[in-house]
Write a protein that holds these residues in place. Sequence first.
Motif, PDB file in Angstrom:
ATOM      1  N   THR A 243      12.181   8.159   3.904  1.00  0.00           N
ATOM      2  CA  THR A 243      10.206   7.333   3.049  1.00  0.00           C
ATOM      3  C   THR A 243       8.974   8.737   3.442  1.00  0.00           C
ATOM      4  O   THR A 243       9.170   9.055   3.350  1.00  0.00           O
ATOM      5  CB  THR A 243       9.380   6.763   4.807  1.00  0.00           C
ATOM      6  OG1 THR A 243      10.529   4.867   4.211  1.00  0.00           O
ATOM      7  CG2 THR A 243       8.334   6.355   3.592  1.00  0.00           C
TER       8      THR A 243
ATOM      9  N   ALA B 114      10.236   5.205  -1.916  1.00  0.00           N
ATOM     10  CA  ALA B 114       8.529   4.559  -2.535  1.00  0.00           C
ATOM     11  C   ALA B 114       8.620   3.413  -2.312  1.00  0.00           C
ATOM     12  O   ALA B 114       9.706   2.569  -3.294  1.00  0.00           O
ATOM     13  CB  ALA B 114       7.826   5.475  -2.799  1.00  0.00           C
TER      14      ALA B 114
ATOM     15  N   ASP C 159       3.901   3.898   1.073  1.00  0.00           N
ATOM     16  CA  ASP C 159       4.948   3.952   1.615  1.00  0.00           C
ATOM     17  C   ASP C 159       5.491   3.280   2.581  1.00  0.00           C
ATOM     18  O   ASP C 159       6.971   3.184   3.892  1.00  0.00           O
ATOM     19  CB  ASP C 159       4.667   5.351   2.963  1.00  0.00           C
ATOM     20  CG  ASP C 159       3.440   5.147   3.236  1.00  0.00           C
ATOM     21  OD1 ASP C 159       2.654   3.710   3.405  1.00  0.00           O
ATOM     22  OD2 ASP C 159       2.892   5.641   4.303  1.00  0.00           O
TER      23      ASP C 159
END
Length: 553
Positions: free
Chosen positions: A229, A399, A443
């Motif tokens: 991430t 994502a 996120d």
Amino acid sequence: MTDTPLTFGPFRLDPASGRLLRGETPVPLSPKAFSLLHFLARHGGRLIGKTELLEAIWPGVFVSDAVLKVTIRDVRKALGDNPHAPEYIETAHRRGYRFIAHVETPASRRHAPPRVQYARSGSVSLAFQVIGSGAIDVVFVMGWVSHLESFWEEPSFARFLTRLGAMARVILFDKRGTGLSDPVPVSELPTLDERLDDVRAVMDAAGSERAILLGVSEGGPLCTMFAATYPEKTAGLVMIGSYARRLADVDYPWGRTPAERDAFCREILDEWGGPVGLEDRAPSRAGDPAFREWWASYLRRGASPGAAVALTRMNAEIDVRDVLPTIQVPTLVLHRSGDRCLRVEEGRYLASRIPSATFVELPGDDHLPFVGDQDAMLGEIERFLARAPRPAPAERVLATVLTVRWDAGADDERARTIVDREVRAHRGRGLDPGAGRVSASFDGPGRAVRCGRAGCATLAAAGVRARAGVHIGECDPAATAPPLAATAAEIAATAGPGEVVVSRTVVDLVAGSGLAFTERGTIPLAGARRDLPLLAVAGDWQPATGGERPARS
């Protein structure tokens, strides 16, 4: 040269008298050999180059490498140290020497743990410590439960961390709900989203812009998610005795069965306060009364029985298999061949799914990295830190994309304003809108699902029927119309009014969120070998009277 006595193994080195003692018996050493041993022991855990050694022991005098080698040999002979299986002095070929035995001073035996500091993550305070001062930052994520001060009460753990601190600047922390961090209700233990926030908060508080994430056991999946991430904040990834999912599956037969998980949860409730799980985690120390008492105390201080059970069940729901191929940073996977807690096949699986990962299988049965041959493990970590290149800027990140669609005939501008407000409130990034829909990236999957539910509910309150889809995958962090958004829109088209439908991977990553899901069939996914399984967030869809679920558009 300090006059502080040093103790290691059965030896005591007294600089004031210039003597090396084994018990009460003096061990003969020449003055130069004594000085060399003293210098190495004072810098225990650090690799000392030959030039530094020569300048420290023979300042201003030209001395050949041969003289240094003879002096090292004399020291080893005095200690009874085998250079091929050293306990005290390790040779780094062409680089220098390292004193690898744990060294104590009178002060260190009385020394308190490193200072505990606190970082804020939302409304929660997180306890952390910083040790070492190397050029590389390492965030150490212990598995299951932890207690920072207890780390330092077990000599083998203290030695492991001290040696790690000689290689890098190391940041240690207790996850929320454990150890010295804020307790949270058992029903509100952290989701992966919140854990990612916590790592970021601790890094920010410690002044770390980029770090190597080192995850032990259950810490591995968290570090994996963080690396995927936030590749811009991740310099590398190290996983020790870790896994991709905790429960067995058709193509992951090494995990526990639900029955085994339930039996372990009963053991926690029945026996917490004692050395629960020690036989699997540290078989080589399971018969050591002092270590058993320390482990029992560590668990008691780390979490309550109820929290330990909740964490065990939540960890069992996490599945990061689909995340592994998205890792872009240098990765080292370490696993002991006889690990009784997590099988070595699980480490091999991790390395096989992460692009360009290095897998090192080490001998031993212990799961805890500081038990057994910790020097072999630390040596692999040190070599990784030394050779890990600085990663290039990430072109793709992991994502989660949410698409909210509303029925034709609604006021587009008003509906878009409502959903955009929810996106900002849930820390999303708006993407290019389309007719009758809004898409946004997040996120964390939990935030995306919560935003979808809030958006649909707020639109419903405004008299607008809407539905949402959520999907997770790789995308260009700068893209405003990623392919993920098109997939999320297709998923949303399968939902009923007020309903949020998600892909299977999203479900695997929202453990602990309290969300429940129901199976909702599949849809074809471009370029995939099989259809994409879908699930609906339970309790969202309320069909209109006489209405039916809308067909896919």
